[in-house]
Scaffold this active site. Structure first.
Site, PDB file in Angstrom:
ATOM      1  N   GLY A   1     -13.340   8.376  10.570  1.00 54.95           N
ATOM      2  CA  GLY A   1     -13.189   8.384  12.093  1.00 54.95           C
ATOM      3  C   GLY A   1     -11.777   7.429  12.485  1.00 54.95           C
ATOM      4  O   GLY A   1     -11.166   7.124  11.339  1.00 54.95           O
TER       5      GLY A   1
ATOM      6  N   LYS B   1      -5.008  14.714   9.559  1.00 60.98           N
ATOM      7  CA  LYS B   1      -4.291  14.074  10.861  1.00 60.98           C
ATOM      8  C   LYS B   1      -3.370  13.003  10.159  1.00 60.98           C
ATOM      9  O   LYS B   1      -2.027  12.714  11.204  1.00 60.98           O
ATOM     10  CB  LYS B   1      -5.327  13.174  11.362  1.00 60.98           C
ATOM     11  CG  LYS B   1      -6.235  12.267  10.902  1.00 60.98           C
ATOM     12  CD  LYS B   1      -5.607  11.003  10.448  1.00 60.98           C
ATOM     13  CE  LYS B   1      -6.445  10.057   9.479  1.00 60.98           C
ATOM     14  NZ  LYS B   1      -5.773   8.817   9.106  1.00 60.98           N
TER      15      LYS B   1
ATOM     16  N   GLY C   1     -11.659  -0.955   1.963  1.00 54.68           N
ATOM     17  CA  GLY C   1     -12.913  -1.483   0.942  1.00 54.68           C
ATOM     18  C   GLY C   1     -13.140  -2.979   1.631  1.00 54.68           C
ATOM     19  O   GLY C   1     -14.421  -2.984   1.638  1.00 54.68           O
TER      20      GLY C   1
ATOM     21  N   VAL D   1      -1.141   2.817  -0.184  1.00 54.07           N
ATOM     22  CA  VAL D   1      -0.899   4.134  -0.566  1.00 54.07           C
ATOM     23  C   VAL D   1      -0.763   4.800   0.707  1.00 54.07           C
ATOM     24  O   VAL D   1      -1.569   4.607   1.810  1.00 54.07           O
ATOM     25  CB  VAL D   1      -2.244   4.925  -1.111  1.00 54.07           C
ATOM     26  CG1 VAL D   1      -1.735   6.234  -1.321  1.00 54.07           C
ATOM     27  CG2 VAL D   1      -2.207   4.237  -2.480  1.00 54.07           C
TER      28      VAL D   1
ATOM     29  N   SER E   1      -7.416  -2.673   1.784  1.00 51.55           N
ATOM     30  CA  SER E   1      -7.588  -2.997   3.163  1.00 51.55           C
ATOM     31  C   SER E   1      -8.972  -2.490   3.687  1.00 51.55           C
ATOM     32  O   SER E   1      -9.921  -3.095   4.253  1.00 51.55           O
ATOM     33  CB  SER E   1      -6.526  -2.897   4.065  1.00 51.55           C
ATOM     34  OG  SER E   1      -6.230  -1.422   4.136  1.00 51.55           O
TER      35      SER E   1
ATOM     36  N   SER F   1      -0.781   2.031  11.769  1.00 51.16           N
ATOM     37  CA  SER F   1      -0.883   3.212  10.739  1.00 51.16           C
ATOM     38  C   SER F   1       0.380   3.328   9.612  1.00 51.16           C
ATOM     39  O   SER F   1       1.499   3.249  10.175  1.00 51.16           O
ATOM     40  CB  SER F   1      -0.629   4.234  11.824  1.00 51.16           C
ATOM     41  OG  SER F   1      -0.434   5.436  11.103  1.00 51.16           O
ATOM     42  N   ARG F   2      -0.152   3.461   8.623  1.00 52.65           N
ATOM     43  CA  ARG F   2       0.805   3.537   7.589  1.00 52.65           C
ATOM     44  C   ARG F   2       1.609   4.689   7.439  1.00 52.65           C
ATOM     45  O   ARG F   2       2.752   4.952   7.195  1.00 52.65           O
ATOM     46  CB  ARG F   2       0.039   3.578   6.122  1.00 52.65           C
ATOM     47  CG  ARG F   2      -0.836   2.243   5.979  1.00 52.65           C
ATOM     48  CD  ARG F   2      -1.565   2.426   4.510  1.00 52.65           C
ATOM     49  NE  ARG F   2      -2.807   1.777   4.524  1.00 52.65           N
ATOM     50  CZ  ARG F   2      -3.668   1.627   3.473  1.00 52.65           C
ATOM     51  NH1 ARG F   2      -3.488   2.616   2.515  1.00 52.65           N
ATOM     52  NH2 ARG F   2      -4.732   1.086   3.569  1.00 52.65           N
ATOM     53  N   ASN F   3       0.911   5.851   7.877  1.00 56.08           N
ATOM     54  CA  ASN F   3       1.451   7.238   7.910  1.00 56.08           C
ATOM     55  C   ASN F   3       2.502   7.144   9.024  1.00 56.08           C
ATOM     56  O   ASN F   3       3.527   8.003   8.900  1.00 56.08           O
ATOM     57  CB  ASN F   3       0.413   8.285   8.043  1.00 56.08           C
ATOM     58  CG  ASN F   3      -0.434   8.352   6.801  1.00 56.08           C
ATOM     59  OD1 ASN F   3       0.032   9.184   5.664  1.00 56.08           O
ATOM     60  ND2 ASN F   3      -1.425   7.755   6.895  1.00 56.08           N
TER      61      ASN F   3
ATOM     62  N   ASP G   1      -9.475  10.459  15.426  1.00 54.34           N
ATOM     63  CA  ASP G   1      -8.629   9.604  14.422  1.00 54.34           C
ATOM     64  C   ASP G   1      -7.073  10.316  14.432  1.00 54.34           C
ATOM     65  O   ASP G   1      -6.299   9.389  14.127  1.00 54.34           O
ATOM     66  CB  ASP G   1      -9.182  10.440  13.008  1.00 54.34           C
ATOM     67  CG  ASP G   1      -8.903   9.467  11.803  1.00 54.34           C
ATOM     68  OD1 ASP G   1      -8.197   8.222  11.969  1.00 54.34           O
ATOM     69  OD2 ASP G   1      -9.397   9.618  10.712  1.00 54.34           O
TER      70      ASP G   1
END
Length: 347
Positions: A135, A190, A12, A278, A10, A253-255, A243
């Site tokens: 960022g 973060k 890239g 990932v 995503s 946000s994946r995390n 960030d």
């Protein structure tokens, strides 16, 4: 300028889309040949960045030599644990005058090295041509040309300025910063705090919890950063608090989403298998836990999230342990942190 973006996930893809609106020749390398063909045919990356059109000047390929031929700027957007292998593969195709930019946020787990250090170690001849881009930049928003800002850091100001010029657009503002260590650490660490924010959300805690977590999380990010040689002011900027805010609160946000799943009882390996992207914070937690021990820095939030991920600790128990730590004063901690920041090794 001819540009190669290595990695068609995503982020890239979003960078290639953005750069393709300013530059006539942008090559986007995808590991999967079928994905590369689909992107060229449909002018969209439906797997990782659906709904975003790829400009005519962007060509996707699964062949590294074709992507890198004549590239003046090479942007790495691969997962952190693949950066060394990727640099080993591309180094023979990259000219000595090219600039290599890492847009990956994390640490190499086996060595604890930052991404710029991995690149310098894998390709020593390019060590003076490395820059870091970091960022509050979600691919979903950058790809749709929504106003965003970022930071480019390099030990060599002319390198940072060239990258700044290459990326600057009316909707994408780029600042430079000489503090590579701080910019990289802010972007990587973060993600750990965002896992914590997701855990808090998954446990149905409120805004008070998230505000406390983010504030104290920033304090421990800065504490480790300064111990590693970063400028503390960097953590007050886009690659620090900026960030941190977006990653802890955004629906993209994946995390944060991974933290919610951890709170619901899923194991880290289950979460990794259940997404096609990932989640860098999971591996970053292990690396940061080791760095905290190495530099003798107190990082209580990181320690508890490490216990949740790697020692099967109950998320609710981890929150309780954070809340019942020994008494201290915020002013006292600030004084202690300032003493570290003002030490002779951190001027």
């Amino acid at each position: 300028m001819k540009i190669a973006v290595i990695g068609a996930g995503s982020w890239g893809t979003a960078m290639a889309v953005m750069l393709g609106q300013k530059h006539d020749s942008v090559a986007l390398w995808a590991r999967n040949e079928a994905l590369a063909e689909q992107m060229n045919d449909n002018r969209c990356n439906e797997r990782y960045l659906p709904g975003v059109s790829i400009p005519p000047g962007v060509m996707t390929t699964s062949q590294l030599p074709a992507a890198l031929l004549g590239a003046e700027l090479v942007v790495l957007a691969t997962p952190s644990q693949a950066v060394r292998e990727t640099v080993n593969r591309i180094s023979s195709y990259v000219s000595d005058t090219a600039i290599i930019v890492t847009a990956t946020k994390g640490f190499e787990l086996s060595s604890g090295l930052r991404m710029s250090e991995v690149i310098a170690e894998a390709a020593p001849r390019l060590k003076n041509r490395i820059a870091v881009l970091s960022g509050p930049n979600h691919a979903e928003e950058v790809g749709r040309a929504q106003p965003s800002a970022t930071v480019v850091a390099s030990n060599h100001p002319p390198v940072a300025e060239q990258v700044q010029d290459a990326f600057m657009l009316p909707y994408f503002r780029v600042y430079t910063n000489p503090d590579m260590i701080g910019v990289e650490l802010g972007g990587a660490l973060k993600n750990i705090i965002a896992l914590g924010a997701g855990i808090a959300e998954g446990l149905e805690f409120g805004d008070n919890t998230k505000a406390a977590l983010m504030t104290r999380g920033l304090a421990e990010i800065a504490r480790l950063g300064v111990a590693m040689g970063a400028d503390p002011l960097t953590f007050a900027g886009l690659s620090g608090i900026g960030d941190l805010m977006v990653t802890c609160t955004s629906r993209h946000s994946r995390n944060r989403r991974a933290g919610i799943l951890l709170a619901q009882g899923q194991a880290a390996d289950q979460i990794a298998l259940g997404t096609n992207m990932v989640v860098e914070g999971i591996r970053t937690t292990a690396a940061a836990y080791g760095l905290a021990e190495k530099y003798r820095v107190e990082m209580p939030i990181t320690e508890q999230i490490y216990q949740v991920i790697y020692a099967e600790k109950s998320p609710r128990e981890a929150v309780l342990d954070l809340m019942t730590r020994g008494r201290t004063q915020e002013a006292e901690e600030v004084v202690n942190d300032q003493a570290i920041w003002k030490s002779p090794g951190n001027k």
